[in-house]
Scaffold this motif. Structure first.
Motif, PDB file in Angstrom:
ATOM      1  N   THR A   1       0.816  -1.217   0.000  1.00  0.00           N
ATOM      2  CA  THR A   1       0.000   0.000   0.000  1.00  0.00           C
ATOM      3  C   THR A   1       0.849   1.265   0.000  1.00  0.00           C
TER       4      THR A   1
ATOM      5  N   GLU B   1      -4.099   2.910   2.185  1.00  0.00           N
ATOM      6  CA  GLU B   1      -4.870   1.931   1.415  1.00  0.00           C
ATOM      7  C   GLU B   1      -4.590   2.076  -0.077  1.00  0.00           C
ATOM      8  N   VAL B   2      -4.830   0.992  -0.789  1.00  0.00           N
ATOM      9  CA  VAL B   2      -4.797   0.993  -2.250  1.00  0.00           C
ATOM     10  C   VAL B   2      -6.074   0.309  -2.700  1.00  0.00           C
ATOM     11  N   ASN B   3      -6.869   1.007  -3.478  1.00  0.00           N
ATOM     12  CA  ASN B   3      -8.160   0.459  -3.880  1.00  0.00           C
ATOM     13  C   ASN B   3      -8.098  -0.392  -5.132  1.00  0.00           C
ATOM     14  N   ASN B   4      -6.898  -0.593  -5.663  1.00  0.00           N
ATOM     15  CA  ASN B   4      -6.717  -1.409  -6.854  1.00  0.00           C
ATOM     16  C   ASN B   4      -5.735  -2.532  -6.526  1.00  0.00           C
TER      17      ASN B   4
ATOM     18  N   GLU C   1      -1.382  -2.886  -5.955  1.00  0.00           N
ATOM     19  CA  GLU C   1      -0.793  -3.474  -4.752  1.00  0.00           C
ATOM     20  C   GLU C   1       0.181  -4.592  -5.130  1.00  0.00           C
TER      21      GLU C   1
ATOM     22  N   ARG D   1      -8.003   7.698   6.768  1.00  0.00           N
ATOM     23  CA  ARG D   1      -7.866   6.690   5.706  1.00  0.00           C
ATOM     24  C   ARG D   1      -7.323   7.420   4.481  1.00  0.00           C
TER      25      ARG D   1
ATOM     26  N   ASP E   1      -5.975   7.119   0.619  1.00  0.00           N
ATOM     27  CA  ASP E   1      -5.914   6.329  -0.616  1.00  0.00           C
ATOM     28  C   ASP E   1      -4.612   6.646  -1.343  1.00  0.00           C
ATOM     29  N   ASN E   2      -3.733   5.658  -1.376  1.00  0.00           N
ATOM     30  CA  ASN E   2      -2.416   5.824  -2.001  1.00  0.00           C
ATOM     31  C   ASN E   2      -2.337   5.068  -3.324  1.00  0.00           C
ATOM     32  N   SER E   3      -3.475   4.976  -4.029  1.00  0.00           N
ATOM     33  CA  SER E   3      -3.522   4.237  -5.290  1.00  0.00           C
ATOM     34  C   SER E   3      -2.772   4.954  -6.402  1.00  0.00           C
TER      35      SER E   3
ATOM     36  N   LYS F   1      -2.454  16.068  -1.845  1.00  0.00           N
ATOM     37  CA  LYS F   1      -2.509  14.907  -0.951  1.00  0.00           C
ATOM     38  C   LYS F   1      -1.462  15.033   0.152  1.00  0.00           C
TER      39      LYS F   1
END
Length: 193
Positions: A12, A123-126, A130, A172, A174-176, A183
């Motif tokens: 992540t 987090e990484v949403n993809n 990851e 939370r 998002d580091n996608s 950011k």
């Protein structure tokens, strides 16, 4: 004093995000893997096991808690020396224990009045991003995850902070995608608040 946890699953970007913020903050930078890997690998080897296997029953029963204990001890010593601390690691069990952080601080005579505890859940949403990041870093200890990707992802860890800290002390992130200045500033403002 600030105690900032950077938590999340492998790939992540916990280390990347925390290192980037180290340019802005003066803190003790404590990565659980850096502190724990040498002695965990040695103990696994001494027991005839793969030194990079973090998914074995033996590791989970006998070794899992040691790097966390060592990292937290170093963090607490730094807080006693009036040094801000960035802690990097999954910390899944610890976050799920409502009393854990308060007990840790109290054991050293510290409290929430003296220590501002914050948690950044990276987090990484993809899942493809990851996986690519895990492959790019090339750590042997990640091989099981890559070889059993579907099984690993099916056990996806959910991060819920149960500690007695304000909701505003949990972010939370998002580091996608790429780290933009916006950011970066969001993270800086969160830590400074």
């Amino acid at each position: 004093m600030k105690l900032v946890f950077f938590v999340g699953t492998a790939g992540t970007g916990k280390s990347y995000v925390s290192q980037m913020l180290s340019q802005e903050f003066s803190w003790a930078y404590l990565d659980m893997d850096t502190i724990g890997t040498p002695f965990v690998n040695k103990m696994l080897t001494m027991n005839g096991l793969d030194p990079d296997d973090r998914d074995s029953k033996f590791y989970k029963e006998h070794l899992r808690d040691l790097p966390y204990r060592a990292t937290m001890d170093v963090a607490l010593d730094n807080l006693l020396a009036h040094q801000n601390v960035a802690l990097i690691g999954p910390f899944t069990r610890e976050l799920a224990n409502p009393e854990w952080i308060e007990k840790e601080l109290k054991a050293k005579g510290l409290s929430f009045e003296e220590v501002d505890v914050k948690v950044i859940i990276v987090e990484v949403n993809n899942p493809n991003v990851e996986k690519e990041r895990i492959q790019e870093r090339g750590f042997e200890r990640d091989q099981w995850k890559l070889n059993h990707w579907q099984e690993y992802k099916s056990e996806k860890k959910e991060y819920h902070v149960t500690w007695n800290i304000p909701e505003t002390s949990v972010l939370r992130f998002d580091n996608s995608d790429e780290m933009t200045e916006e950011k970066r500033q969001t993270l800086i403002d969160f830590i400074k608040e």
